[in-house]
Design a protein around this motif. Structure first.
Motif, PDB file in Angstrom:
ATOM      1  N   ILE A  58     -68.370 -69.668 -40.170  1.00 58.51           N
ATOM      2  CA  ILE A  58     -69.797 -69.976 -40.038  1.00 58.51           C
ATOM      3  C   ILE A  58     -69.993 -71.023 -38.946  1.00 58.51           C
ATOM      4  O   ILE A  58     -70.888 -70.899 -38.106  1.00 58.51           O
ATOM      5  N   GLU A  59     -69.162 -72.046 -38.927  1.00 53.55           N
ATOM      6  CA  GLU A  59     -69.250 -73.061 -37.868  1.00 53.55           C
ATOM      7  C   GLU A  59     -69.095 -72.417 -36.492  1.00 53.55           C
ATOM      8  O   GLU A  59     -69.834 -72.737 -35.568  1.00 53.55           O
ATOM      9  N   ASN A  60     -68.120 -71.504 -36.359  1.00 55.90           N
ATOM     10  CA  ASN A  60     -67.893 -70.822 -35.081  1.00 55.90           C
ATOM     11  C   ASN A  60     -69.078 -69.944 -34.689  1.00 55.90           C
ATOM     12  O   ASN A  60     -69.493 -69.934 -33.528  1.00 55.90           O
ATOM     13  N   GLN A  61     -69.623 -69.207 -35.651  1.00 56.76           N
ATOM     14  CA  GLN A  61     -70.794 -68.377 -35.367  1.00 56.76           C
ATOM     15  C   GLN A  61     -71.961 -69.245 -34.893  1.00 56.76           C
ATOM     16  O   GLN A  61     -72.648 -68.899 -33.933  1.00 56.76           O
ATOM     17  N   LYS A  62     -72.182 -70.368 -35.572  1.00 58.15           N
ATOM     18  CA  LYS A  62     -73.274 -71.267 -35.180  1.00 58.15           C
ATOM     19  C   LYS A  62     -73.083 -71.768 -33.752  1.00 58.15           C
ATOM     20  O   LYS A  62     -74.026 -71.779 -32.956  1.00 58.15           O
ATOM     21  N   ARG A  63     -71.873 -72.174 -33.419  1.00 62.07           N
ATOM     22  CA  ARG A  63     -71.581 -72.682 -32.066  1.00 62.07           C
ATOM     23  C   ARG A  63     -71.820 -71.589 -31.022  1.00 62.07           C
ATOM     24  O   ARG A  63     -72.473 -71.820 -30.012  1.00 62.07           O
ATOM     25  N   ILE A  64     -71.326 -70.387 -31.280  1.00 63.95           N
ATOM     26  CA  ILE A  64     -71.497 -69.272 -30.345  1.00 63.95           C
ATOM     27  C   ILE A  64     -72.979 -68.963 -30.137  1.00 63.95           C
ATOM     28  O   ILE A  64     -73.445 -68.794 -29.013  1.00 63.95           O
ATOM     29  N   LEU A  65     -73.727 -68.899 -31.233  1.00 57.82           N
ATOM     30  CA  LEU A  65     -75.156 -68.567 -31.139  1.00 57.82           C
ATOM     31  C   LEU A  65     -75.954 -69.670 -30.456  1.00 57.82           C
ATOM     32  O   LEU A  65     -76.842 -69.389 -29.651  1.00 57.82           O
ATOM     33  N   GLU A  66     -75.641 -70.924 -30.775  1.00 56.40           N
ATOM     34  CA  GLU A  66     -76.339 -72.037 -30.123  1.00 56.40           C
ATOM     35  C   GLU A  66     -76.053 -72.050 -28.623  1.00 56.40           C
ATOM     36  O   GLU A  66     -76.967 -72.263 -27.823  1.00 56.40           O
TER      37      GLU A  66
END
Length: 112
Positions: free
Chosen positions: A30-38
């Motif tokens: 989830i942290e990685n997805q958030k970083r990628i999307l941001e």
């Protein structure tokens, strides 16, 4: 890429992970997805970002707190764009995903 046209409206970033990675708090995925999307949103001029997250929820069910909250904002006319990492994050049932896309179209929400 064209800049977000609806200033003031939400850019919804949706993240989902079906199983817990046994970490206290938010999972690494989830942290990685958030970083990628941001990063994507920032690089492409999307503003007013808001995360909608379902951590530990299967993609075969479409009753999820994060997804439901995002759909509520869409139906209220508050969302301009929905961005996901890949289509499997929004769901694994092709028919249900198609219905979600129809909802996005109905409310003039761009889906990336």
């Amino acid at each position: 890429m064209k800049k977000q046209p609806d200033k003031g409206k939400i850019t919804a970033l949706y993240e989902r992970l079906s199983h817990d990675d046994e970490r206290a708090g938010e999972s690494v995925s989830i942290e990685n997805q958030k970083r990628i999307l941001e990063d994507y949103a920032q690089k492409n001029g999307f503003t007013n970002i808001r995360h909608f997250t379902d951590d530990g929820v299967r993609g075969t069910t479409f009753k999820r707190p994060g997804l439901d909250a995002m759909l509520e904002e869409i139906r209220a006319g508050n969302v301009a764009t929905v961005i996901i990492k890949d289509q499997s994050r929004i769901g694994r049932d092709v028919v249900e995903v198609g219905l979600l896309k129809r909802t996005f179209d109905e409310y003039h929400v761009r889906f990336i």
